[in-house]
Design an enzyme around this catalytic site. Structure first.
Site, PDB file in Angstrom:
ATOM      1  N   CYS A  31      63.423 104.173  29.622  1.00 15.25           N
ATOM      2  CA  CYS A  31      63.009 103.037  28.797  1.00 15.25           C
ATOM      3  C   CYS A  31      63.059 103.263  27.352  1.00 15.25           C
ATOM      4  CB  CYS A  31      61.595 102.795  29.149  1.00 15.25           C
ATOM      5  SG  CYS A  31      61.069 101.220  27.997  1.00 15.25           S
ATOM      6  N   CYS A  68      54.574 104.309  28.863  1.00 14.00           N
ATOM      7  CA  CYS A  68      55.225 103.346  27.844  1.00 14.00           C
ATOM      8  C   CYS A  68      53.932 102.211  27.412  1.00 14.00           C
ATOM      9  CB  CYS A  68      56.279 102.643  28.262  1.00 14.00           C
ATOM     10  SG  CYS A  68      57.053 101.461  27.256  1.00 14.00           S
ATOM     11  N   HIS A  98      50.389  97.303  27.653  1.00 11.74           N
ATOM     12  CA  HIS A  98      50.027  95.680  27.421  1.00 11.74           C
ATOM     13  C   HIS A  98      49.546  95.029  28.708  1.00 11.74           C
ATOM     14  CE1 HIS A  98      51.965  95.751  23.483  1.00 11.74           C
ATOM     15  NE2 HIS A  98      53.165  95.720  23.785  1.00 11.74           N
ATOM     16  N   HIS A 151      57.757 102.254  34.424  1.00 10.02           N
ATOM     17  CA  HIS A 151      59.394 102.001  34.476  1.00 10.02           C
ATOM     18  C   HIS A 151      60.265 102.716  33.810  1.00 10.02           C
ATOM     19  CE1 HIS A 151      57.143 100.461  30.951  1.00 10.02           C
ATOM     20  NE2 HIS A 151      58.534 100.650  30.357  1.00 10.02           N
ATOM     21  N   SER A 194      54.583  99.285  26.863  1.00  5.55           N
ATOM     22  CA  SER A 194      54.579  98.054  27.651  1.00  5.55           C
ATOM     23  C   SER A 194      53.568  97.935  28.867  1.00  5.55           C
ATOM     24  CB  SER A 194      56.084  97.892  28.280  1.00  5.55           C
ATOM     25  OG  SER A 194      56.977  97.553  26.988  1.00  5.55           O
TER      26      SER A 194
HETATM   27  P1  PAD Z   1      53.317 103.153  20.869  1.00  8.94           P
HETATM   28  O1  PAD Z   1      52.183 102.541  20.947  1.00  8.94           O
HETATM   29  O2  PAD Z   1      53.871 104.577  21.194  1.00  8.94           O
HETATM   30  O3  PAD Z   1      53.830 103.086  19.200  1.00  8.94           O
HETATM   31  C1  PAD Z   1      53.566 101.995  18.340  1.00  8.94           C
HETATM   32  C2  PAD Z   1      53.406 102.725  16.895  1.00  8.94           C
HETATM   33  O4  PAD Z   1      52.994 101.446  16.158  1.00  8.94           O
HETATM   34  C3  PAD Z   1      52.149 103.475  16.918  1.00  8.94           C
HETATM   35  O5  PAD Z   1      52.888 104.591  16.133  1.00  8.94           O
HETATM   36  C4  PAD Z   1      51.162 102.875  15.756  1.00  8.94           C
HETATM   37  O6  PAD Z   1      50.653 103.742  15.049  1.00  8.94           O
HETATM   38  C5  PAD Z   1      52.271 102.167  15.056  1.00  8.94           C
HETATM   39  N1  PAD Z   1      51.528 100.844  14.407  1.00  8.94           N
HETATM   40  C6  PAD Z   1      50.289 100.125  14.985  1.00  8.94           C
HETATM   41  N2  PAD Z   1      50.208  99.149  14.057  1.00  8.94           N
HETATM   42  C7  PAD Z   1      50.940  99.383  12.867  1.00  8.94           C
HETATM   43  C8  PAD Z   1      51.115  98.505  11.867  1.00  8.94           C
HETATM   44  N3  PAD Z   1      50.250  97.616  11.598  1.00  8.94           N
HETATM   45  N4  PAD Z   1      52.105  99.133  10.973  1.00  8.94           N
HETATM   46  C9  PAD Z   1      52.778 100.088  11.314  1.00  8.94           C
HETATM   47  N5  PAD Z   1      52.792 100.882  12.486  1.00  8.94           N
HETATM   48  C10 PAD Z   1      51.835 100.397  13.287  1.00  8.94           C
HETATM   49  O7  PAD Z   1      54.268 101.966  21.503  1.00  8.94           O
HETATM   50  P2  PAD Z   1      55.773 102.153  22.223  1.00  8.94           P
HETATM   51  O8  PAD Z   1      56.436 102.746  21.175  1.00  8.94           O
HETATM   52  O9  PAD Z   1      55.967 102.689  23.572  1.00  8.94           O
HETATM   53  O10 PAD Z   1      56.150 100.478  22.063  1.00  8.94           O
HETATM   54  C11 PAD Z   1      56.247  99.823  21.004  1.00  8.94           C
HETATM   55  C12 PAD Z   1      56.591  98.457  21.347  1.00  8.94           C
HETATM   56  O11 PAD Z   1      57.897  98.249  22.043  1.00  8.94           O
HETATM   57  C13 PAD Z   1      55.375  97.928  22.485  1.00  8.94           C
HETATM   58  O12 PAD Z   1      55.237  96.642  22.365  1.00  8.94           O
HETATM   59  C14 PAD Z   1      56.450  97.899  23.665  1.00  8.94           C
HETATM   60  O13 PAD Z   1      55.775  96.956  24.547  1.00  8.94           O
HETATM   61  C15 PAD Z   1      57.790  97.467  23.170  1.00  8.94           C
HETATM   62  C16 PAD Z   1      58.716  97.789  24.304  1.00  8.94           C
HETATM   63  N6  PAD Z   1      59.865  97.075  24.399  1.00  8.94           N
HETATM   64  C17 PAD Z   1      60.901  97.110  25.093  1.00  8.94           C
HETATM   65  C18 PAD Z   1      62.054  96.198  24.818  1.00  8.94           C
HETATM   66  O14 PAD Z   1      62.955  96.000  25.885  1.00  8.94           O
HETATM   67  N7  PAD Z   1      62.208  95.185  23.947  1.00  8.94           N
HETATM   68  C19 PAD Z   1      60.943  98.192  25.865  1.00  8.94           C
HETATM   69  C20 PAD Z   1      59.864  99.193  25.787  1.00  8.94           C
HETATM   70  C21 PAD Z   1      58.850  98.858  25.071  1.00  8.94           C
HETATM   71 ZN    ZN Z   2      58.947 100.812  28.487  1.00 12.68          ZN
END
Ligand code: PAD
Ligand code: ZN
Length: 367
Positions: free
Chosen positions: A170, A42, A47, A63, A44
Site C-alpha cells: 500500500c 496504514c 479511518h 491491506h 486507511s
Molecule cells: P499518516 O498518519 O502516517 O500521515 C499523515 C501525516 O499528515 C502525518 O505525518 C501528520 O503529521 C500529517 N498532518 C496531519 N495534519 C496535517 C496538517 N494540517 N498539515 C500538514 N500535515 C498534517 O497517514 P498515511 O500516510 O498512512 O495516510 C495518509 C492518507 O492517505 C490517509 O488519508 C490514508 O487513508 C490515505 C491513503 N490513500 C490511499 C489511496 O489509494 N488514495 C492509499 C493509502 C492511504
Molecule cells: Zn493503505
C-alpha cells in the site's frame, strides 16, 4: 478443509481491535492461501476504526501485506506453494472496461469486492463460529494466514525481505505511484507534499526518483519533516508555525508544478490546490471522511490548474511491484527507514495508537 488462524478483528468504531481465533476456509477456485509474514499499519485502517469511513463488520483489517503461498485453489496458474507474494487490495479482474483501457486500479469487480469486504465472488473466507467475518481489500492482512484472489498476488524475488515487501502493498505503491503514475512528475519540476506520513514520505521519494527539482515537504510535526529530508525533500515547511500556502509560494516562485495532499482533509486539499501554480496539477491522495466536501475558488479555473485523485498510486501491480523490488535491491528505494516499529499481532492496538499520535513513519505487524 478449514484452518484456525489468529486475526485482529474490527467490530465497531472507537473500540480496540479484538485479537482472536477465526476459522479460515480453504481457497476456492482462483484463490490462494497465504501465510502472512508482515502487514503494515496504514491510516486507511485507522479511518475505519475512527468511524470516518464505513466498512463491513466484523472485518479483519490490514491491506499492506506480504507472505508465502501455502496452497492454491483450482485453476490458479500464476503462483504455487512456496512463492513469495505481495498482496494487492485491488485484485483487478483484467476484463472490465477499466482493466481493458489499462486502469486496473479502477477495476469495477475489485472495487466492488473492496467495498463489500469480500472475495471477488461476494463472500469472505474468514468466519467466527460459522458467521462471516469480512476482509479489508480482499486481504485481511492482520491475520496469521489469509485467502486472497489469485489476481491479488504479485510474485516477487525470494531474496526480497518480506517485511519490507509488505510496504509495497500500500504505502509505497500509493505514494511513489501518485508521483510517477498519476502525476508523471517531470525532471526538474517543483513539487509540494502536504502530509509526510507513511504514504506522503513515499510521494517525496517518488518525486525524487522522477528527478524533481524542489521537493517541499509540509507537515505539522518536525520529526516528519526531518524524515522527509532523508527521503529527498529539499525544503521543509512546518504548517503548525507558518501558513503553508504562503511558504510554498515563496520557496517556489508562485507555487509548485505538482502539489500532493496526503492527509485526507478538506482544508489541506484546499491548501494543496492553492499552492499549485498556474497550469499545475493538484493530486489528492488522502482519503477524506465520508460525506466531506471541498470548496475551490471558481476563478482559479481560468489559470488552467488541474485537480485529480490518485487511487492506489495508479497501480499496475504486476508491473510496478517487481520494479519497486528491483529499485530497493539496487539501493535506490528507501524501505528500511520507513519501518519505525515492529509489533506482534497482540500489540496491534498499540501500533494504531502510535499512528494516531503521529509517532511513526510506518509500523509493521510481524506475524
Ligand atoms: P499518516 O498518519 O502516517 O500521515 C499523515 C501525516 O499528515 C502525518 O505525518 C501528520 O503529521 C500529517 N498532518 C496531519 N495534519 C496535517 C496538517 N494540517 N498539515 C500538514 N500535515 C498534517 O497517514 P498515511 O500516510 O498512512 O495516510 C495518509 C492518507 O492517505 C490517509 O488519508 C490514508 O487513508 C490515505 C491513503 N490513500 C490511499 C489511496 O489509494 N488514495 C492509499 C493509502 C492511504
Ligand atoms: Zn493503505
Amino acid at each position: 478443509m478449514a484452518y484456525r488462524v489468529k486475526a485482529a478483528v474490527f467490530y465497531r468504531p472507537h473500540e480496540p481491535l479484538a485479537v482472536e481465533e477465526l476459522e479460515l476456509e480453504a481457497p476456492r477456485q482462483g484463490e490462494v492461501l497465504v501465510r502472512v509474514a508482515a502487514c503494515g499499519v496504514c491510516h486507511s485502517d485507522l479511518h475505519f476504526m475512527e468511524g470516518l469511513v464505513p466498512i463491513a463488520s466484523p472485518s479483519v483489517l490490514g491491506h499492506e501485506a506480504a507472505g508465502v503461498v501455502e496452497a492454491v485453489g483450482h485453476g490458479v496458474e500464476s503462483v504455487r506453494p512456496g512463492d513469495h507474494v505481495v498482496l494487492s487490495f485491488i485484485p483487478a479482474c483484467g476484463r472490465c472496461p477499466y482493466c481493458a483501457v489499462g486502469r486496473p486500479n479502477l477495476c469495477t469487480v475489485a472495487n466492488r469486492a473492496m467495498s463489500r469486504g469480500t472475495m471477488l465472488d461476494g463472500t469472505p473466507r474468514f468466519a467466527k463460529e460459522g458467521r462471516p467475518v469480512y476482509q479489508m481489500g480482499a486481504i485481511g492482512g492482520f491475520a496469521t494466514r489469509t485467502v486472497v484472489p489469485e489476481a491479488g498476488c504479485v510474485k516477487i524475488r525470494e531474496d526480497m525481505p518480506l517485511d519490507r515487501a509488505a510496504l509495497l502493498g500500500c504505502g509505497v505503491m500509493t505514494g511513489v505511484g501518485a508521483a510517477i503514475n498519476t502525476a508523471r512528475v517531470q525532471a526538474g519540476s517543483d513539487v509540494a507534499v502536504v502530509g509526510c506520513g507513511g504514504v506522503g514520505l513515499n510521494v517525496v521519494q517518488g518525486a525524487a526518483l522522477a528527478g524533481a527539482g524542489r521537493i517541499i515537504a509540509v507537515d505539522v510535526l518536525p520529526h516528519k519533516l526531518e524524515l522527509a529530508r532523508q527521503f529527498g525533500a529539499t525544503h521543509a515547511v512546518d504548517a503548525s508555525r507558518e501558513d503553508p500556502v504562503a511558504a510554498v509560494r515563496q520557496i517556489a516562485a508562485g507555487g509548485v508544478d505538482y502539489a500532493f495532499e496526503v492527509i485526507g482533509r478538506p482544508e489541506t486539499i484546499r491548501q494543496a490546490f492553492d499552492m499549485t501554480r498556474r497550469g499545475g496539477l493538484t493530486v489528492v491522495v488522502g482519503v477524506a471522511p465520508a460525506g466531506a466536501e471541498v470548496s475551490l475558488p471558481a476563478g482559479a479555473f481560468l489559470t488552467e490548474k488541474t485537480i485529480t485523485g490518485s487511487a492506489y498510486g495508479g497501480a499496475r501491480m504486476s508491473v510496478d511491484v517487481p520494479r519497486l523490488v528491483e529499485l530497493y535491491l539496487a539501493g535506490r528505494l528507501k524501505l528500511d527507514q520507513l519501518i519505525s516499529r515492529r509489533y506482534p499481532l497482540e500489540g496491534i492496538n498499540d501500533a494504531f495508537d502510535a499512528l494516531r499520535r503521529g509517532e511513526v513513519a510506518r509500523s509493521i505487524v510481524a506475524m
